[in-house]
Design an enzyme around this catalytic site. Structure first.
Site, PDB file in Angstrom:
ATOM      1  N   SER A 106      93.542 -76.785  -1.356  1.00  0.00           N
ATOM      2  CA  SER A 106      92.697 -76.299  -0.705  1.00  0.00           C
ATOM      3  C   SER A 106      92.038 -77.076   0.791  1.00  0.00           C
ATOM      4  O   SER A 106      93.301 -77.337   1.472  1.00  0.00           O
ATOM      5  CB  SER A 106      92.184 -75.278  -1.257  1.00  0.00           C
ATOM      6  OG  SER A 106      91.128 -74.393  -0.636  1.00  0.00           O
ATOM      7  N   ASP A 156      99.214 -66.792  -3.139  1.00  0.00           N
ATOM      8  CA  ASP A 156      97.997 -66.781  -3.308  1.00  0.00           C
ATOM      9  C   ASP A 156      97.714 -65.705  -2.302  1.00  0.00           C
ATOM     10  O   ASP A 156      98.091 -65.292  -1.053  1.00  0.00           O
ATOM     11  CB  ASP A 156      98.524 -67.776  -1.927  1.00  0.00           C
ATOM     12  CG  ASP A 156      97.407 -68.988  -1.941  1.00  0.00           C
ATOM     13  OD1 ASP A 156      96.257 -68.415  -1.501  1.00  0.00           O
ATOM     14  OD2 ASP A 156      97.245 -70.257  -1.886  1.00  0.00           O
ATOM     15  N   HIS A 187      96.127 -69.347  -5.169  1.00  0.00           N
ATOM     16  CA  HIS A 187      95.275 -70.279  -4.885  1.00  0.00           C
ATOM     17  C   HIS A 187      94.975 -71.441  -5.871  1.00  0.00           C
ATOM     18  O   HIS A 187      95.605 -72.568  -5.148  1.00  0.00           O
ATOM     19  CB  HIS A 187      93.849 -69.860  -4.612  1.00  0.00           C
ATOM     20  CG  HIS A 187      93.844 -70.527  -3.218  1.00  0.00           C
ATOM     21  ND1 HIS A 187      94.584 -70.684  -1.986  1.00  0.00           N
ATOM     22  CD2 HIS A 187      93.015 -71.652  -2.866  1.00  0.00           C
ATOM     23  CE1 HIS A 187      93.943 -71.975  -0.856  1.00  0.00           C
ATOM     24  NE2 HIS A 187      92.963 -72.057  -1.548  1.00  0.00           N
TER      25      HIS A 187
HETATM   26  C1  MLT Z   1      90.044 -73.449   4.306  1.00  0.00           C
HETATM   27  O1  MLT Z   1      88.776 -73.084   4.838  1.00  0.00           O
HETATM   28  O2  MLT Z   1      90.576 -75.027   4.286  1.00  0.00           O
HETATM   29  C2  MLT Z   1      91.167 -72.908   3.896  1.00  0.00           C
HETATM   30  O3  MLT Z   1      90.787 -71.228   3.843  1.00  0.00           O
HETATM   31  C3  MLT Z   1      91.047 -73.050   1.784  1.00  0.00           C
HETATM   32  C4  MLT Z   1      89.639 -73.252   1.529  1.00  0.00           C
HETATM   33  O4  MLT Z   1      89.377 -74.193   1.079  1.00  0.00           O
HETATM   34  O5  MLT Z   1      89.211 -72.407   0.682  1.00  0.00           O
END
Ligand code: MLT
Length: 204
Positions: A106, A156, A187
């Site tokens: 992520s 996701d 996700h």
């Molecule tokens: C981010 O902010 O890098 C992406 O939205 C993924 C997350 O950290 O939720």
């Protein structure tokens, strides 16, 4: 074993010198301990280096600032990628490591993608789980066949399929050897991610 460096981090020495070290990059709200069990599972015997993101969002560590979910502060992405690349160089010197393969989840996958565009020498390759394109206009990078695995989730709610596809295409155009798979999941990390990353790491 941990030495004082520019990021709070965890370091686990490797038992198998043939394996490249893994750079573990956690998601929003994670820390340096989060991905260590995953690293041990997918790359048994590899050295593990796991920094904690320095940006706090309501107390949750991240690797760069965002303006909203999926909307990034790109100036901060660029600055933080430089800072993280400098830490990688520092850790390599302190622990005597070769260039690591990033394993990012992520937000950690997004900063790993930014490193590939902005400081390609910092990484030998990257496994990016639920990654998005971190920059709207990334600089032309020369990735010279570096292996990159992107694992997306078909359900996701955070990462639009087109965004992950754009990231894969941009990395490929920059010369990375990209494998992009979309799994029937959301996700979160799934067992399929673990199995695919494990097998991919054996093949690179
Ligand atoms: C981010 O902010 O890098 C992406 O939205 C993924 C997350 O950290 O939720």
């Amino acid at each position: 074993m941990t030495t004082e460096l520019s990021f709070t981090h965890r370091f686990e020495p490797g038992a198998d010198p043939a394996r490249p070290p893994l750079l573990l990059l956690h998601g929003t709200g994670g820390d340096e301990d989060d991905l260590v069990p995953l690293g041990r599972t997918v790359a048994p015997g590899a050295a593990l280096i796991s920094p904690r993101g320095k940006v706090l969002e309501n107390g949750m560590p991240r690797f760069f600032r965002r303006l909203a979910e999926g909307v990034f502060d790109e100036a901060d992405v660029r600055r933080r990628a430089q800072e993280l690349a400098d830490f990688i160089a520092e850790a390599r010197g302190a622990y005597g490591l070769g260039a690591p393969i990033a394993l990012g989840f992520s937000n950690g996958a997004n900063i790993a993608a930014a490193l590939l565009f902005l400081r390609p020498e910092a990484l030998a390759g990257a496994a990016l789980i639920r990654a998005m394109a971190p920059l709207s206009e990334p600089p032309a990078a020369e990735l010279g066949g570096k292996p990159v695995l992107i694992l997306s989730g078909a359900m996701d709610p955070i990462v639009p399929a087109a965004n992950a596809a754009r990231l894969a295409a941009t990395l490929e155009r920059a010369g990375a050897r990209v494998r992009h798979e979309t799994l029937p999941t959301g996700h979160g990390l799934s067992q399929a991610d673990v199995n695919i990353v494990h097998d991919w790491l054996k093949s690179v």
